[in-house]
Design an enzyme around this catalytic site. Structure first.
Site, PDB file in Angstrom:
ATOM      1  N   ASP A 407       0.858  -1.183   0.000  1.00 28.54           N
ATOM      2  CA  ASP A 407       0.000   0.000   0.000  1.00 28.54           C
ATOM      3  C   ASP A 407       0.902   1.243   0.000  1.00 28.54           C
ATOM      4  OD1 ASP A 407      -2.277   1.579   0.275  1.00 28.54           O
ATOM      5  OD2 ASP A 407      -2.380   1.327   2.459  1.00 28.54           O
ATOM      6  N   GLU A 410       2.653   5.083  -3.908  1.00 32.06           N
ATOM      7  CA  GLU A 410       2.637   6.048  -5.038  1.00 32.06           C
ATOM      8  C   GLU A 410       3.946   6.817  -5.161  1.00 32.06           C
ATOM      9  OE1 GLU A 410       0.180   5.549  -2.800  1.00 32.06           O
ATOM     10  OE2 GLU A 410      -0.928   4.375  -4.257  1.00 32.06           O
ATOM     11  N   ASP A 485      -8.920   3.672  -2.550  1.00 35.30           N
ATOM     12  CA  ASP A 485      -9.971   4.032  -1.594  1.00 35.30           C
ATOM     13  C   ASP A 485     -11.222   4.586  -2.258  1.00 35.30           C
ATOM     14  OD1 ASP A 485      -8.090   3.237   0.199  1.00 35.30           O
ATOM     15  OD2 ASP A 485      -7.476   5.263   0.764  1.00 35.30           O
TER      16      ASP A 485
HETATM   17  O1  MIG Z   1      -3.756   5.968   4.775  1.00 35.66           O
HETATM   18  O2  MIG Z   1      -3.627   0.685   5.653  1.00 35.66           O
HETATM   19  O3  MIG Z   1      -5.866   2.207   0.309  1.00 35.66           O
HETATM   20  O4  MIG Z   1      -6.787  -0.082   1.590  1.00 35.66           O
HETATM   21  O5  MIG Z   1      -6.828  -0.067   4.405  1.00 35.66           O
HETATM   22  C1  MIG Z   1      -4.543   4.846   4.576  1.00 35.66           C
HETATM   23  C2  MIG Z   1      -4.777   1.435   5.801  1.00 35.66           C
HETATM   24  C3  MIG Z   1      -3.692   3.651   4.333  1.00 35.66           C
HETATM   25  C4  MIG Z   1      -4.928   2.996   2.363  1.00 35.66           C
HETATM   26  C5  MIG Z   1      -5.367   1.812   1.561  1.00 35.66           C
HETATM   27  C6  MIG Z   1      -6.384   1.040   2.329  1.00 35.66           C
HETATM   28  C7  MIG Z   1      -5.830   0.611   3.661  1.00 35.66           C
HETATM   29  C8  MIG Z   1      -5.358   1.840   4.445  1.00 35.66           C
HETATM   30  N1  MIG Z   1      -4.381   2.570   3.635  1.00 35.66           N
END
Ligand code: MIG
Length: 801
Positions: A407, A410, A485
């Site tokens: 995650d 980016e 999200d």
């Molecule tokens: O700032 O890990 O898109 O799927 O549950 C949020 C917590 C960070 C974003 C991801 C989401 C995940 C969440 N993450």
């Protein structure tokens, strides 16, 4: 005295006339009077690469997007010169390069018709701020031309009339038309006059695409730096464009383990252990099939990657084993931000070895994410990727985690306006040092790549499973992906549908959305409709932020629970069909989902359809995307289709109303199809079964279907231990013949096929299997006619009257 410190703005610059030409095997080199160089490389008969330099010198030719496994070679190449042009001819394409302007036009080598031509063509602006150029390309857009692809853009399927940017961006609760979001996939396909072509602009800087938005007869694309470097990929079938693009940027290195194609349950976050167990136990109690359970960031100790919160998870190895015994694979999240903490060994090691990204003047790239202030590994450095891969040893080999979820790659940074690294951050870029302007869009892919190699190594002899949020072209080689999200609204259900279709058209079929929506909480009806869509995406996972209430299949009451179970069971029944589709995808790049335009481009009624899609090659699906629906209007593509629920036959090529109460959805099977089905299992491998079902849909005429199988994990399939069955159906007025051809050495556990015949237009009077007549009592005539036979039959022949 200084009167004016402003730099002179030169505006657009253009190539002048060609003064030099040289052919070097598959590459033609042109140079112009004002120093522009163009390299035209014939990659394949239908794939030509164009590369421009404004200085006459090219950069080191390095790409993260194009795989070393890409096919190369052409059957024909001829170059001629006339007064005005150089003409490059392959067996598929004629490419003309205009001598005065360097403008390019491309024609079909068979009918000589124009496919695509430069408007201004290549031009550029000098970029005084950063050096180098803003490189630009403009092409004419025909009136009837349409555009598709470009990765995860949350818009309708056809991109015409819109402009987009590619800059991977953390986009919590993005909406329809938000641009850019998480991914940067600079590839589109276009169709005009029944000829489809594609353009892959392999440039990792921020790129932009304008599909006849600014000027209705011009399509253009440009980048904030780097080279104008694009591949022109000709079809004329759109499916071939997608296949060729996928060949160029890579197919997944291995099939996923079959469990990864099961149903997955996720939330931010399931903890402590008792909570995880409660969820998994409820799946089993309620008999809703499920293969994977996810641990989001709270499983870690203070969000430190590769650690566990021992209060909530005192014995991860035991827990993972217990979950596994119950048929659940554990998938854990791993983010790129490494907490600045000298007591933390991962941080210490990376610091000692100098693996963190640095700012231009030397300090580390410091950014706030979940653990607080962090440094970030430079995954664009091979040594760093190798180190990162090694970090997975304990998680995978010792603790038994089966999948990793990347995650925030980016990369996302909190509390800064641009939500990411500043542009001056330095990257190795595999030995081509550069700033973040160039590395930003591939950072996430390189992280997923390093993660993949770690899992591949430590899961061996099992197959790895990785999921990433950010991606550049080519990421599909290593990982699956989700759309980030989204929100629990009806509009987002439609967005998810379009994104999955668009990703498949962009070479990335292993994709899915957060089912039910990540932000906010869906009503039961929306959740059920979203499940109905989600079971037709290769990656099928419920996920939610957890802030707005629970999102397990049973929290919406019994009616919804039953509907969810029904559709998840359908997914599990169709696993052999999905697995076969996946095999086609990794074998020849065939997208697992086909937007209608990809399915039947000749029918222009498909060019603006967004909702309907073909799953695999023979199942037509159209989700219900609004509340209180009893059905919907949808377009049925040409050909004849059986309503999955009623077996009614409809003739396509038109829009029609299709009934679909909440416990149903519009779904059709192509006539003549042979659809394989497993018995329902609570998880992959739960049961050993002696037979599987083949649903045979009668067709007057011929149709061919495939069934791929192997051990569902491991790599033996690469050594020939797979089975590929082809079923050829030939229907006549009073006869149906099914011929089976088998290839490969794998022998599945099941020994029989339960053949179920749908809509035979005759009553069976006799049956022959491999020319031997069998007794008619063996036929089950209860509902549909069916018969159970040895799976190794060669020909099944039904006669009727
Ligand atoms: O700032 O890990 O898109 O799927 O549950 C949020 C917590 C960070 C974003 C991801 C989401 C995940 C969440 N993450």
């Amino acid at each position: 005295m200084i009167v004016n410190t402003e730099l002179e703005q030169k505006g657009n610059l253009f190539p002048s006339k060609i003064i030099n030409y040289k052919k070097d095997v598959d590459t033609l080199h042109f140079s112009t009077k004002n120093g522009v160089a163009l390299q035209v490389t014939v990659v394949r008969d239908s794939v030509i690469r164009f590369r421009y330099s404004t200085t006459g010198k090219f950069e080191n030719d390095f790409s993260y997007g194009v795989t070393i496994h890409a096919s190369r070679g052409y059957s024909f190449l001829d170059v001629t010169e006339d007064e005005t042009h150089y003409n490059i001819t392959t067996s598929k394409l004629i490419c003309k390069v205009e001598k005065q302007s360097l403008q390019v036009s491309l024609f079909d080598a068979i009918d000589n018709k124009l496919i695509n031509e430069d408007e201004i063509g290549f031009h550029w602006e000098e970029c005084y701020q950063h050096g180098g150029d803003i490189v630009k390309m403009s092409k004419t857009c025909q009136k009837s031309e349409s555009f598709y692809g470009l990765g995860d853009k949350p818009v309708d399927v056809n991109l015409k009339g819109k402009r987009f940017e590619n800059w991977a961006t953390d986009s919590y609760a993005f909406g329809k038309n938000t641009d850019p979001i998480y991914k940067a996939i600079p590839f589109y396909t276009a169709i005009q006059d029944n000829k489809a072509y594609g353009i892959f602009f392999d440039n990792t800087f921020k790129t932009s695409f304008d599909f006849a938005q600014e000027r209705r007869n011009v399509t253009s694309f440009w980048a904030q730096g780097g080279e104008m470097n694009y591949y022109f990929i000709y079809g004329p079938q759109m499916e071939d464009v997608v296949k060729n693009y996928t060949d160029l940027t890579g197919k997944p290195h291995a099939l996923p383990p079959l469990w990864a194609l099961g149903f997955h349950q996720c939330k931010w976050s399931y903890y402590p252990e008792a909570n995880v167990k409660e969820v998994t136990n409820t799946f089993r109690d309620l008999k809703i099939p499920c293969d994977a359970i996810y641990l989001d960031i709270d499983y870690m100790d203070g969000f430190r990657c590769f650690t566990w919160d021992k209060n909530h998870f005192p014995d991860p190895k035991r827990m993972v084993k217990e979950l596994e015994d119950d048929g659940f694979k554990t998938v854990v999240i791993i983010d790129p931000g490494i907490k600045i903490d000298l007591e933390y060994d991962v941080f210490k090691e990376a610091l000692d070895k100098d693996y963190f990204c640095k700012r231009a003047d030397g300090p580390y790239m410091k950014g706030k994410v979940w653990p607080g202030e962090c440094y970030f590994p430079d995954y664009t450095k091979p040594e760093v990727r190798e180190w990162w891969s090694g970090l997975f040893k304990e998680l995978i080999e010792d603790i038994g985690v089966k999948g990793v979820w990347n995650d925030m790659n980016e990369p996302a940074v909190m509390d800064v306006p641009n939500k990411s690294f500043p542009n001056d951050v330095r990257h190795d870029y595999d030995g081509n040092p550069c700033s973040h302007r160039k590395a930003h869009n591939i950072y996430g892919t390189q992280m997923a790549r390093a993660t993949y190699h770690g899992l591949k190594k430590y899961a061996y002899p099992k197959r790895p499973f990785v999921i990433t949020r950010s991606a550049y072209s080519g990421a599909q080689r290593y990982t699956s992906t989700w759309m980030g999200d989204n929100v629990a609204t009806w509009e987002h259900l439609a967005i998810a549908n379009n994104q999955a279709q668009r990703m498949a058209m962009s070479g990335f079929s292993f994709a899915g959305s957060d089912i039910g929506g990540f932000a906010e909480q869906p009503q039961g009806e929306l959740f059920a409709r979203w499940i109905q869509l989600g079971v037709f995406h290769a990656f099928c996972r419920v996920h939610s932020s957890g802030d707005h209430g629970a999102q397990e299949p049973w929290v919406f009451g019994e009616e919804i629970t039953d509907i969810v179970r029904k559709f998840v069971e359908l997914r599990y029944q169709l696993l052999p069909y999905l697995y076969t589709s996946f095999w086609k995808y990794i074998n020849d790049g065939t997208p697992i989902l086909k937007s209608l335009v990809l399915y039947d481009q000749e029918d222009i009624a498909t060019h603006y359809r967004s909702d309907e899609f073909v799953y695999g090659e023979q199942i037509l699906v159209c989700p219900i995307q609004e509340p209180n629906a009893k059905g919907r209007r949808m377009y049925i593509p040409r050909g004849k289709w059986y309503n999955f629920w009623t077996d009614d036959l409809v003739e396509g090529g038109k829009e029609m109303w299709v009934d679909a109460d909440l416990d149903s959805m519009p779904m059709f099977i192509k006539e003549g199809a042979v659809i394989p089905k497993y018995p329902v299992q609570q998880y992959v491998g739960e049961k050993k079964f002696d037979e599987i079902t083949l649903d045979v849909y009668y067709k007057k005429g011929k149709e061919s279907s495939k069934l791929y199988d192997d051990a569902h994990d491991g790599y033996d399939y690469k050594k020939g231990r797979f089975s590929l069955r082809t079923f050829k159906v030939t229907g006549k007025k009073k006869e149906l013949i099914i011929q089976q051809h088998k290839r490969g050495e794998f022998n599945a556990d099941y020994t029989k096929f339960n053949m179920v015949f749908h809509n035979l237009p005759f009553a069976i009077t006799s049956i022959q299997i491999d020319n031997v007549e069998i007794k008619l009592e063996n036929i089950n005539t209860a509902k549909t006619q069916s018969i159970t036979i040895d799976k190794e039959f060669t020909e099944l022949h039904l006669f009727g009257k």
